[in-house]
Design a protein around this motif. Sequence first.
Motif, mmCIF file in Angstrom:
data_model
loop_
_atom_site.group_PDB
_atom_site.id
_atom_site.type_symbol
_atom_site.label_atom_id
_atom_site.label_comp_id
_atom_site.label_asym_id
_atom_site.label_seq_id
_atom_site.Cartn_x
_atom_site.Cartn_y
_atom_site.Cartn_z
ATOM 1 N N ASN A 2 21.796 37.599 32.336
ATOM 2 C CA ASN A 2 22.731 37.681 31.203
ATOM 3 C C ASN A 2 22.228 36.874 30.008
ATOM 4 O O ASN A 2 22.325 37.319 28.858
ATOM 5 N N THR A 3 21.695 35.683 30.273
ATOM 6 C CA THR A 3 21.183 34.842 29.188
ATOM 7 C C THR A 3 19.970 35.490 28.532
ATOM 8 O O THR A 3 19.828 35.466 27.301
ATOM 9 N N LEU A 4 19.103 36.076 29.352
ATOM 10 C CA LEU A 4 17.936 36.791 28.824
ATOM 11 C C LEU A 4 18.364 37.897 27.863
ATOM 12 O O LEU A 4 17.807 38.056 26.782
ATOM 13 N N GLN A 5 19.370 38.666 28.278
ATOM 14 C CA GLN A 5 19.846 39.770 27.449
ATOM 15 C C GLN A 5 20.412 39.267 26.125
ATOM 16 O O GLN A 5 20.218 39.893 25.080
ATOM 17 N N ARG A 43 32.593 31.332 36.582
ATOM 18 C CA ARG A 43 32.326 32.261 35.488
ATOM 19 C C ARG A 43 32.324 33.670 36.079
ATOM 20 O O ARG A 43 32.050 33.849 37.276
ATOM 21 N N VAL A 44 32.566 34.682 35.245
ATOM 22 C CA VAL A 44 32.605 36.052 35.758
ATOM 23 C C VAL A 44 31.254 36.453 36.344
ATOM 24 O O VAL A 44 31.193 37.153 37.369
ATOM 25 N N SER A 45 30.156 36.011 35.724
ATOM 26 C CA SER A 45 28.826 36.344 36.250
ATOM 27 C C SER A 45 28.609 35.703 37.614
ATOM 28 O O SER A 45 27.954 36.279 38.494
ATOM 29 N N LEU A 95 29.069 39.956 47.968
ATOM 30 C CA LEU A 95 30.400 39.856 48.565
ATOM 31 C C LEU A 95 31.357 40.924 48.035
ATOM 32 O O LEU A 95 31.940 41.690 48.810
ATOM 33 N N PHE A 96 31.535 40.986 46.721
ATOM 34 C CA PHE A 96 32.528 41.902 46.150
ATOM 35 C C PHE A 96 31.853 43.192 45.702
ATOM 36 O O PHE A 96 30.969 43.178 44.831
ATOM 37 N N LEU A 97 32.287 44.319 46.287
ATOM 38 C CA LEU A 97 31.656 45.610 46.047
ATOM 39 C C LEU A 97 32.614 46.598 45.396
ATOM 40 O O LEU A 97 33.833 46.515 45.589
ATOM 41 N N LYS A 121 28.320 49.180 45.776
ATOM 42 C CA LYS A 121 27.413 48.389 44.943
ATOM 43 C C LYS A 121 28.169 47.217 44.325
ATOM 44 O O LYS A 121 29.404 47.179 44.341
ATOM 45 N N GLY A 122 27.418 46.278 43.747
ATOM 46 C CA GLY A 122 28.044 45.139 43.082
ATOM 47 C C GLY A 122 28.856 45.574 41.875
ATOM 48 O O GLY A 122 28.566 46.599 41.246
ATOM 49 N N LEU A 123 29.871 44.792 41.561
ATOM 50 C CA LEU A 123 30.735 45.085 40.412
ATOM 51 C C LEU A 123 30.081 44.665 39.106
ATOM 52 O O LEU A 123 29.237 43.771 39.080
ATOM 53 N N SER A 124 30.500 45.284 38.013
ATOM 54 C CA SER A 124 30.037 44.894 36.683
ATOM 55 C C SER A 124 31.018 43.896 36.073
ATOM 56 O O SER A 124 32.182 43.808 36.490
ATOM 57 N N ARG A 125 30.560 43.163 35.078
ATOM 58 C CA ARG A 125 31.434 42.246 34.346
ATOM 59 C C ARG A 125 32.584 43.011 33.713
ATOM 60 O O ARG A 125 33.739 42.562 33.728
ATOM 61 N N ALA A 126 32.274 44.186 33.162
ATOM 62 C CA ALA A 126 33.290 44.988 32.476
ATOM 63 C C ALA A 126 34.421 45.371 33.420
ATOM 64 O O ALA A 126 35.590 45.438 33.023
ATOM 65 N N MET A 127 34.091 45.617 34.688
ATOM 66 C CA MET A 127 35.115 46.005 35.659
ATOM 67 C C MET A 127 36.098 44.869 35.910
ATOM 68 O O MET A 127 37.310 45.094 36.038
#
Length: 298
Positions: free
Chosen positions: A23-26, A148-150, A210-212, A217-223
């Motif tokens: 996320n920081t890279l982006q 944090r959400v990430s 853990l949370f799918l 698949k893994g969840l997105s931040r937006a979700m």
Amino acid sequence: MNWEQAIQEYRNYLKLERGLSKNTLQNYQRDVEKLLRFLEDGAAPPSPLTIDQEYLSGFIYELGKSVAPRTQARVISGLNSFFNYLIFEQYRKDNPMELIESPKLGRKLPDTLSVDEIDRLIRAIDLSKREGERNRAMLETLYGCGLRVSELIELRISDLFFEEDFIRVTGKGNKQRFVPIGTVNQKYINLYRYQVRVHQDIQKGHEDILFLNRRGKGLSRAMIFTIIRNLSEKIGLQKTISPHTFRHSFATHLLENGADLRAIQQMLGHESITTTEIYMHVDRSHLSKVLEKYHPRR
């Protein structure tokens, strides 16, 4: 060297040399790409090695028309980092951002939720739906551990140390810390893990997440943002909240109940205590009680 080459090399440097998170890279890359889009609107844009303060001042001026001062300050910081990298690699001898001042920012106090509001949000989760247990476990973890959400979406089964009442969290810059987790929080994670998650078809590479989502698949931040916004609307909450609101509430409630600021700093993963000190300004009502209890002339 053109902009595409410079951005790619800069990204590799941030990833390999500084070990920054995805996320920081982006975010760092996005700051430079904003400048590039601005330059491409003009004729014969300068290269990253020849651009001067005049071009950059024009970009910052135009940027300030469309974004908040805080965002403008972050972009300035990101560009400073980019040109310092070019100096470090001896591509340039100067930083053209050096004399460009960042806007003055007041310290913004974080929004918080009361314990009752958090309870109402969690009670509003529809547990009859397949994702209900997962959503309850996620919100309990956001609030119960101050993540944090990430950090939440990247939490892994191998990070759970329930026998010791801790979880391992990977924060900014891939720095790891151990955060205590309560028995109630553990109960809801285990309910989701052993009653819901075990019945999912999990995609390769996501077995330890853990949370799918429903596709395994893994969840997105937006979700996570969407889940919280929908719950907020469902209970008619008159506040604009996000996943970070649960983290702010975690820290504020700990402080109000007498927790040590240093302990809160460690749990939140703040490098500097000054970042944690913002919570001292959220609610001063407990400070008089501290004075009354601890001062020798109380």
